[in-house]
Design a protein around this motif. Structure first.
Motif, PDB file in Angstrom:
ATOM      1  N   MET A  76       0.854  -1.183   0.000  1.00 16.29           N
ATOM      2  CA  MET A  76       0.000   0.000   0.000  1.00 16.29           C
ATOM      3  C   MET A  76       0.890   1.233   0.000  1.00 16.29           C
ATOM      4  N   PHE A  77       1.019   1.863  -1.164  1.00 16.06           N
ATOM      5  CA  PHE A  77       1.760   3.105  -1.272  1.00 16.06           C
ATOM      6  C   PHE A  77       0.801   4.277  -1.104  1.00 16.06           C
ATOM      7  N   VAL A  78       1.282   5.299  -0.430  1.00 18.20           N
ATOM      8  CA  VAL A  78       0.422   6.434  -0.080  1.00 18.20           C
ATOM      9  C   VAL A  78       0.835   7.681  -0.835  1.00 18.20           C
ATOM     10  N   MET A  79      -0.135   8.309  -1.455  1.00 16.36           N
ATOM     11  CA  MET A  79       0.015   9.665  -1.986  1.00 16.36           C
ATOM     12  C   MET A  79      -0.594  10.589  -0.939  1.00 16.36           C
ATOM     13  N   LEU A  80       0.165  11.551  -0.471  1.00 14.70           N
ATOM     14  CA  LEU A  80      -0.309  12.403   0.621  1.00 14.70           C
ATOM     15  C   LEU A  80      -1.448  13.306   0.154  1.00 14.70           C
ATOM     16  N   PRO A  81      -2.490  13.423   0.969  1.00 16.04           N
ATOM     17  CA  PRO A  81      -3.651  14.243   0.584  1.00 16.04           C
ATOM     18  C   PRO A  81      -3.260  15.697   0.350  1.00 16.04           C
ATOM     19  N   SER A  82      -3.583  16.193  -0.828  1.00 15.08           N
ATOM     20  CA  SER A  82      -3.188  17.557  -1.191  1.00 15.08           C
ATOM     21  C   SER A  82      -4.217  18.590  -0.793  1.00 15.08           C
ATOM     22  N   SER A  83      -5.458  18.163  -0.669  1.00 21.60           N
ATOM     23  CA  SER A  83      -6.555  19.126  -0.501  1.00 21.60           C
ATOM     24  C   SER A  83      -7.406  18.729   0.692  1.00 21.60           C
ATOM     25  N   VAL A  84      -6.925  19.062   1.876  1.00 24.16           N
ATOM     26  CA  VAL A  84      -7.651  18.806   3.118  1.00 24.16           C
ATOM     27  C   VAL A  84      -7.798  20.130   3.847  1.00 24.16           C
ATOM     28  N   PRO A  85      -8.939  20.824   3.705  1.00 25.21           N
ATOM     29  CA  PRO A  85     -10.175  20.414   3.041  1.00 25.21           C
ATOM     30  C   PRO A  85     -10.089  20.490   1.514  1.00 25.21           C
ATOM     31  N   ALA A  86     -11.144  19.984   0.850  1.00 25.12           N
ATOM     32  CA  ALA A  86     -11.156  19.931  -0.616  1.00 25.12           C
ATOM     33  C   ALA A  86     -11.160  21.329  -1.218  1.00 25.12           C
ATOM     34  N   THR A  87     -11.872  22.258  -0.587  1.00 30.29           N
ATOM     35  CA  THR A  87     -11.895  23.647  -1.031  1.00 30.29           C
ATOM     36  C   THR A  87     -11.768  24.555   0.182  1.00 30.29           C
ATOM     37  N   GLU A  88     -11.388  25.794  -0.053  1.00 32.61           N
ATOM     38  CA  GLU A  88     -11.218  26.749   1.044  1.00 32.61           C
ATOM     39  C   GLU A  88     -12.549  26.980   1.766  1.00 32.61           C
ATOM     40  N   GLY A  89     -12.471  27.062   3.089  1.00 34.53           N
ATOM     41  CA  GLY A  89     -13.650  27.425   3.868  1.00 34.53           C
ATOM     42  C   GLY A  89     -14.562  26.276   4.248  1.00 34.53           C
ATOM     43  N   GLU A  90     -14.226  25.033   3.849  1.00 31.81           N
ATOM     44  CA  GLU A  90     -15.088  23.916   4.230  1.00 31.81           C
ATOM     45  C   GLU A  90     -14.894  23.572   5.704  1.00 31.81           C
ATOM     46  N   HIS A  91     -15.953  23.066   6.316  1.00 33.13           N
ATOM     47  CA  HIS A  91     -15.912  22.669   7.719  1.00 33.13           C
ATOM     48  C   HIS A  91     -15.645  21.177   7.829  1.00 33.13           C
ATOM     49  N   ASN A  92     -14.390  20.794   7.651  1.00 29.07           N
ATOM     50  CA  ASN A  92     -13.998  19.410   7.858  1.00 29.07           C
ATOM     51  C   ASN A  92     -13.350  19.274   9.228  1.00 29.07           C
ATOM     52  N   GLY A  93     -12.811  18.097   9.530  1.00 31.91           N
ATOM     53  CA  GLY A  93     -12.258  17.876  10.860  1.00 31.91           C
ATOM     54  C   GLY A  93     -10.905  18.507  11.080  1.00 31.91           C
ATOM     55  N   GLU A  94     -10.004  18.392  10.090  1.00 31.86           N
ATOM     56  CA  GLU A  94      -8.642  18.893  10.220  1.00 31.86           C
ATOM     57  C   GLU A  94      -8.218  19.577   8.923  1.00 31.86           C
ATOM     58  N   THR A  95      -7.230  20.442   9.043  1.00 30.42           N
ATOM     59  CA  THR A  95      -6.638  21.090   7.876  1.00 30.42           C
ATOM     60  C   THR A  95      -5.177  20.678   7.784  1.00 30.42           C
ATOM     61  N   LEU A  96      -4.757  20.291   6.583  1.00 27.76           N
ATOM     62  CA  LEU A  96      -3.368  19.888   6.375  1.00 27.76           C
ATOM     63  C   LEU A  96      -2.692  20.857   5.417  1.00 27.76           C
ATOM     64  N   HIS A  97      -1.775  21.642   5.963  1.00 24.17           N
ATOM     65  CA  HIS A  97      -0.963  22.534   5.136  1.00 24.17           C
ATOM     66  C   HIS A  97       0.326  21.808   4.735  1.00 24.17           C
ATOM     67  N   ALA A  98       1.111  22.458   3.906  1.00 28.24           N
ATOM     68  CA  ALA A  98       2.361  21.859   3.437  1.00 28.24           C
ATOM     69  C   ALA A  98       3.264  21.451   4.601  1.00 28.24           C
ATOM     70  N   LYS A  99       3.306  22.261   5.645  1.00 27.21           N
ATOM     71  CA  LYS A  99       4.183  21.968   6.787  1.00 27.21           C
ATOM     72  C   LYS A  99       3.752  20.705   7.529  1.00 27.21           C
ATOM     73  N   HIS A 100       2.454  20.359   7.450  1.00 30.10           N
ATOM     74  CA  HIS A 100       1.981  19.135   8.096  1.00 30.10           C
ATOM     75  C   HIS A 100       2.338  17.893   7.281  1.00 30.10           C
ATOM     76  N   LEU A 101       2.333  18.044   5.961  1.00 27.40           N
ATOM     77  CA  LEU A 101       2.578  16.900   5.088  1.00 27.40           C
ATOM     78  C   LEU A 101       4.058  16.559   4.969  1.00 27.40           C
ATOM     79  N   HIS A 102       4.903  17.565   4.967  1.00 21.74           N
ATOM     80  CA  HIS A 102       6.308  17.364   4.633  1.00 21.74           C
ATOM     81  C   HIS A 102       6.990  16.278   5.470  1.00 21.74           C
ATOM     82  N   PRO A 103       6.799  16.208   6.805  1.00 21.38           N
ATOM     83  CA  PRO A 103       7.478  15.161   7.592  1.00 21.38           C
ATOM     84  C   PRO A 103       7.059  13.744   7.205  1.00 21.38           C
ATOM     85  N   LEU A 104       5.875  13.581   6.624  1.00 19.46           N
ATOM     86  CA  LEU A 104       5.377  12.245   6.289  1.00 19.46           C
ATOM     87  C   LEU A 104       6.126  11.617   5.113  1.00 19.46           C
ATOM     88  N   TYR A 105       6.854  12.425   4.342  1.00 15.82           N
ATOM     89  CA  TYR A 105       7.633  11.867   3.226  1.00 15.82           C
ATOM     90  C   TYR A 105       8.756  10.958   3.716  1.00 15.82           C
TER      91      TYR A 105
END
Length: 579
Positions: free
Chosen positions: A132-161
């Motif tokens: 199972m190879f993972v592509m890191l989610p690029s759009s969390v949330p899918a669009t600006e201003g959505e009320h999802n659970g968490e927001t992932l910016h570039a700084k959150h994703l980078h360590p996962l590489y």
């Protein structure tokens, strides 16, 4: 990653100085590089193919008895969460279908739980006989201003590489942010490039001119083609094109004519979103192969699309072929046209024999632990009302087995200044309730296509923000269904006119996944469909997955979020009433 000793042992086998762990004899090998069928012994050492030729001696010998030998199939883009089981359970379903590798985007669980959700998926997949190879989610949330659970910016994703199974950036859905050069999305793209990863696109509804923005920043794949023309537009732009056949997104028949002898190397297969019951009855990528063959593609070409093409698409140089130096992921086929599978090897180990799993290969020592965020809202029945002053309204036109919706204009019924559902016109009420932060946001709209004659259905699977979405004939039934999935900590429920729960499925992991074996999930999904058929006259589609996509604003034409009706054409919230 292999070490020096393993490479030395493999070389010793390849030149005849040492015995192989396993040799496969008397098979007809499909060479995905040349398109030929070859003969020869396949020697395997430490999970890799040491060579093809004459290898008389081994610790174990398998007689293929004339069966076709092909590489393990690769699903080039899939959301494990859509099967509603954990990755380790997903492996139990996929291996009998010949799928030995998946490239997944865990953006569903990431929208609920952020990095912890991604880490859970990676941990749960450990030890399962499936890559199972993972592509890191690029759009969390899918669009600006959505009320999802968490927001992932570039700084959150980078360590996962740093994780060896993370290989790129997943489908970039927020096209407007790309087009206007948003710093955050472009930083995510730059980080992926620096880590040597691919970047997936999500070009739903985009024109060939729009694709320039994607290509300009380095996005190189797309899986959203719904016609041969769209597939060719993406091909001509320089993309790898993934042809999709899932539960709702059934696009392969409409796109396969784009594939020719000259261009087939740029096409591969994906399922994107497919439920357990469909995986068990139809299959996974093996079904895509069969469907392609039935629609005129040569069998070896279809197998190339499912193997080496997918590996090349994602820059996985040791997967996708039966050749020296490639991982020994091997499928035995009785026939090239029917793709009937008799045996599957993963890393040189037999995991499926005579079409049946070897359960010992799927036993895990430790189960990954996950603490689900609490469902958090304060819904009252008044929140489900839809005040109107104009009988002419926009209506979400649900299309069976299609992720796209129609932007309809219909005459609706108003009573005491509020919308009243019509069973006769199939104009029902739909609501999206924010469940992560107790904001009190509830979006209410009108939908056509579910054919309900009573009751309601509700689910916490609501792409991609995964709030609670419900559709029903009455506010009372909708409230009952919403409260039930809240009480169970997430899941799906069907209620009748009296508010009785006809059937449910608890999804204890983030309101998206069951922690139960897939067999139990399959039974509950069958029960849900039976219950739906009791309260609806609509047939021929999966109502629950269909409903879950009616909240995804990045796919045309009209969707509903917790903030209201969303128009893809203008990329903004619009009123229900036509002015």
């Amino acid at each position: 990653m292999e070490n020096l000793k393993q490479l030395q042992e493999r070389v010793a086998v390849s030149d005849g100085r040492a015995k192989a762990d396993l040799v496969i004899k008397n098979g007809r090998i499909v060479n995905v590089f040349s398109g030929e069928i070859m003969e020869g012994d396949i020697a395997i050492k430490n999970g890799y193919i040491a060579g093809i030729g004459h290898f008389p001696d081994a610790d174990q010998i398998i007689d293929a008895a004339g069966e076709f030998i092909v590489p393990g199939f690769i699903d080039a883009h899939v959301h494990v969460e859509s099967a509603m089981v954990t990755p380790s359970e997903f492996a139990r379903v996929l291996l009998p279908n010949g799928v030995t590798t998946i490239i997944t985007d865990p953006h569903e669980i990431a929208n609920v739980a952020g990095e912890k959700g991604i880490e859970f998926m990676l941990e749960d997949a450990k030890g399962a006989p499936l890559d199972m190879f993972v592509m890191l989610p690029s759009s969390v949330p899918a669009t600006e201003g959505e009320h999802n659970g968490e927001t992932l910016h570039a700084k959150h994703l980078h360590p996962l590489y740093k994780h060896e199974k993370v290989i790129g950036l997943a489908e970039v859905m927020d096209f407007p942010s790309v087009a206007k050069g948003s710093a955050d999305i472009l930083t995510k793209i730059i980080d992926a490039k620096r880590e040597g990863g691919r970047i997936d696109g999500h070009g739903a509804g985009l024109t060939s001119a729009d694709l320039n923005n994607y290509l300009a920043v380095g996005i190189r794949t797309d899986h959203e083609s719904t016609s041969a023309k769209e597939a060719l537009d993406r091909l001509r732009a320089g993309m790898f094109v993934m042809l999709r056949e899932g539960t709702v997104g059934r696009d392969l028949k409409q796109t396969i004519s784009a594939v020719t002898e000259k261009n087939s190397h740029r096409f591969c297969f994906c399922t994107d979103d497919k439920l357990i019951n469909d995986l068990l009855t139809e299959g996974s990528i093996n079904y895509n192969i069969r469907l392609a063959i039935e629609n005129g593609v040569e069998p070896i070409t279809a197998i190339q699309m499912a193997t080496i093409n997918a590996a090349n698409c994602h820059n996985l140089p040791y997967l996708g072929a039966v050749a020296a130096g490639y991982q020994a992921d091997i499928v035995f086929l009785k026939d090239l046209k029917t793709i009937e599978i008799s045996k599957v090897l993963k890393n040189g180990q037999v995991v499926v024999e005579n079409g049946t799993r070897k359960e010992a290969a799927f036993k895990k020592k430790n189960k990954a632990k996950f603490i689900s965020p609490k469902i958090n809202h304060h819904l009252s029945i008044k929140d489900l009302e839809l005040p109107l002053t104009n009988e002419t309204c926009y209506v979400i036109g649900m299309q069976q087995n299609n992720l796209f919706t129609e932007k309809l204009i219909e005459q609706v019924t108003i009573k005491n200044g509020k919308f009243v559902p019509s069973i006769e016109k199939d104009l029902l009420k739909m609501a999206v309730v924010e469940r992560h932060h107790n904001t009190g946001c509830v979006g209410v709209g009108i939908v056509k296509g579910f054919g309900l004659t009573e009751g309601a259905i509700a689910t916490t699977v609501a792409h991609d923000s995964h709030n609670i979405v419900a559709v029903g004939v009455s506010d009372e039934a909708m409230e009952k269904a919403i409260n039930h999935v809240t009480k169970t900590g997430g899941g799906i429920a069907v209620v009748d006119a009296a508010g009785n729960v006809l059937h449910d499925l608890a999804l204890q992991v983030a309101g998206l996944l069951s922690d139960k074996p897939y067999e139990e999930v399959e039974n509950d999904l069958a029960g849900l469909l039976k219950a739906f058929n009791q309260i609806s006259k609509a047939k021929g589609f999966d109502p629950f997955l269909t409903l879950s996509f009616l909240t995804l604003p990045v796919i045309p034409e009209l969707k509903l979020t917790d903030q209201g009706l969303f128009d893809f054409a203008t990329f903004q919230i619009i009123p229900n009433e036509v002015n």
